[in-house]
Design a protein around this motif. Structure first.
Motif, PDB file in Angstrom:
ATOM      1  N   UNK A   1      -6.502  12.088   2.819  1.00 47.59           N
ATOM      2  CA  UNK A   1      -5.749  10.886   2.472  1.00 47.59           C
ATOM      3  C   UNK A   1      -6.129  10.410   1.080  1.00 47.59           C
ATOM      4  N   UNK A   2      -5.121   9.976   0.334  1.00 45.84           N
ATOM      5  CA  UNK A   2      -5.338   9.315  -0.947  1.00 45.84           C
ATOM      6  C   UNK A   2      -5.197   7.820  -0.707  1.00 45.84           C
ATOM      7  N   UNK A   3      -6.313   7.105  -0.736  1.00 47.17           N
ATOM      8  CA  UNK A   3      -6.316   5.689  -0.394  1.00 47.17           C
ATOM      9  C   UNK A   3      -6.427   4.808  -1.639  1.00 47.17           C
ATOM     10  N   UNK A   4      -6.148   3.542  -1.441  1.00 52.31           N
ATOM     11  CA  UNK A   4      -6.343   2.562  -2.510  1.00 52.31           C
ATOM     12  C   UNK A   4      -5.214   2.460  -3.509  1.00 52.31           C
TER      13      UNK A   4
ATOM     14  N   UNK B   1       4.006  10.670   3.154  1.00 53.00           N
ATOM     15  CA  UNK B   1       3.789   9.247   2.961  1.00 53.00           C
ATOM     16  C   UNK B   1       3.761   8.568   4.323  1.00 53.00           C
ATOM     17  N   UNK B   2       2.700   7.815   4.585  1.00 51.75           N
ATOM     18  CA  UNK B   2       2.606   7.060   5.828  1.00 51.75           C
ATOM     19  C   UNK B   2       3.254   5.697   5.640  1.00 51.75           C
ATOM     20  N   UNK B   3       3.904   5.170   6.671  1.00 52.07           N
ATOM     21  CA  UNK B   3       4.398   3.793   6.589  1.00 52.07           C
ATOM     22  C   UNK B   3       3.241   2.852   6.279  1.00 52.07           C
ATOM     23  N   UNK B   4       3.467   1.816   5.489  1.00 54.60           N
ATOM     24  CA  UNK B   4       2.366   0.935   5.071  1.00 54.60           C
ATOM     25  C   UNK B   4       1.650   0.250   6.223  1.00 54.60           C
ATOM     26  N   UNK B   5       2.307   0.093   7.357  1.00 57.54           N
ATOM     27  CA  UNK B   5       1.676  -0.606   8.476  1.00 57.54           C
ATOM     28  C   UNK B   5       1.138   0.338   9.531  1.00 57.54           C
TER      29      UNK B   5
ATOM     30  N   UNK C   1       0.828  -1.214   0.000  1.00 55.22           N
ATOM     31  CA  UNK C   1       0.000   0.000   0.000  1.00 55.22           C
ATOM     32  C   UNK C   1       0.859   1.260   0.000  1.00 55.22           C
ATOM     33  N   UNK C   2       0.426   2.236  -0.766  1.00 55.27           N
ATOM     34  CA  UNK C   2       1.100   3.535  -0.829  1.00 55.27           C
ATOM     35  C   UNK C   2       0.140   4.555  -0.251  1.00 55.27           C
ATOM     36  N   UNK C   3       0.386   4.971   0.975  1.00 57.78           N
ATOM     37  CA  UNK C   3      -0.563   5.800   1.719  1.00 57.78           C
ATOM     38  C   UNK C   3      -0.068   7.246   1.737  1.00 57.78           C
ATOM     39  N   UNK C   4      -0.785   8.085   1.020  1.00 60.49           N
ATOM     40  CA  UNK C   4      -0.421   9.494   0.904  1.00 60.49           C
ATOM     41  C   UNK C   4      -1.366  10.356   1.729  1.00 60.49           C
ATOM     42  N   UNK C   5      -0.803  11.356   2.382  1.00 57.31           N
ATOM     43  CA  UNK C   5      -1.597  12.317   3.154  1.00 57.31           C
ATOM     44  C   UNK C   5      -1.262  13.719   2.673  1.00 57.31           C
ATOM     45  N   UNK C   6      -2.289  14.481   2.342  1.00 58.08           N
ATOM     46  CA  UNK C   6      -2.120  15.868   1.917  1.00 58.08           C
ATOM     47  C   UNK C   6      -2.483  16.765   3.094  1.00 58.08           C
TER      48      UNK C   6
END
Length: 238
Positions: A171-174, A233-237, A157-162
């Motif tokens: 958050x940009x999810x998925x 970028x949030x850590x995937x876990x 997962x690539x978890x982005x936060x604006x």
């Protein structure tokens, strides 16, 4: 694309195609495998999981929670326009001209190259059909690449936060990207197999393209100086 209609010489004689206007309103573009190196020069590449099929699609990000940052009044401002963006107003169709159009798309209207002349389709229609057919095949190749990477557990997962100035977060999810730790831990047999079919090189380019997030941020801030953002970028876990 709910407004698709078959291209009809009798109904659409005045409809034209303006390639420079393509992409307006599109925040994400599906990519074919052959577009990876080209699109990565401008855009972050990643994968998005289809909610219906569970398959991964290769995509390019062209916005950060808003409108396409590359498409403006003066055209598409990038070194490469993804084919799904260029051809976004069209789909292959059975019978007739062999093409369906979305009349609401920004690239079709009163400006640009003619699709119909003197009651018959122009050569441009055949070119668009051929380009769409190539794109369908290239997208299928991109899905095969994604399946190969997923089999080797190389997607995460690539978890982005604006984060905006007023402290609001979006958050940009998925989204999924290359798991570089898993890539580095591959055994020799997997490395050889992925290298021989070109998947290893493709994965490296996709991983490197994450750095284009900074370009998207700069484009966003230039377009909206009163609504600057920070991309994290949030850590995937987490």
């Amino acid at each position: 694309m709910s407004g698709l209609v078959a291209l009809d010489p009798a109904r659409h004689e005045t409809v034209r195609f303006d390639a420079a206007a393509a992409g307006r309103g599109r925040a994400i573009a599906q990519l074919g495998r052959g577009e990876i190196a080209l699109a990565a020069c401008d855009m972050p590449l990643c994968f998005a999981k289809d909610g219906g099929t569970g398959r991964f699609n290769l995509v390019a990000l062209m916005a950060l929670g808003g409108d396409n940052l590359f498409a403006g009044a003066g055209g598409f401002h990038a070194t490469y326009m993804p084919q799904a963006v260029l051809l976004g107003a069209f789909r292959l169709a059975e019978g007739g001209s062999g093409l369906a159009i979305d009349p609401a798309d920004a690239s079709v209207g009163a400006r640009g190259a003619a699709l119909i002349e003197r009651g018959a389709v122009t050569s441009l229609v055949a070119e668009l059909r051929a380009a769409l057919q190539r794109l369908v095949e290239d997208v299928a190749a991109a899905r095969a690449l994604a399946e190969a990477l997923a089999r080797h557990r190389l997607l995460r997962p690539w978890r982005l936060v604006l984060r905006r100035a007023e402290a609001r977060e979006h958050a940009l999810d998925g989204l999924y990207t290359i798991d570089e730790e898993a890539l580095a831990a591959l055994d020799e047999a997997a490395v050889v197999a992925l290298h021989r079919d070109g998947s290893l090189a493709a994965a490296a380019v996709i991983a490197a393209s994450r750095q284009q997030l900074e370009r998207l941020r700069q484009l966003h801030d230039a377009a909206q100086p009163d609504a600057r953002i920070v991309v994290g970028e949030l850590p995937p876990d987490e």
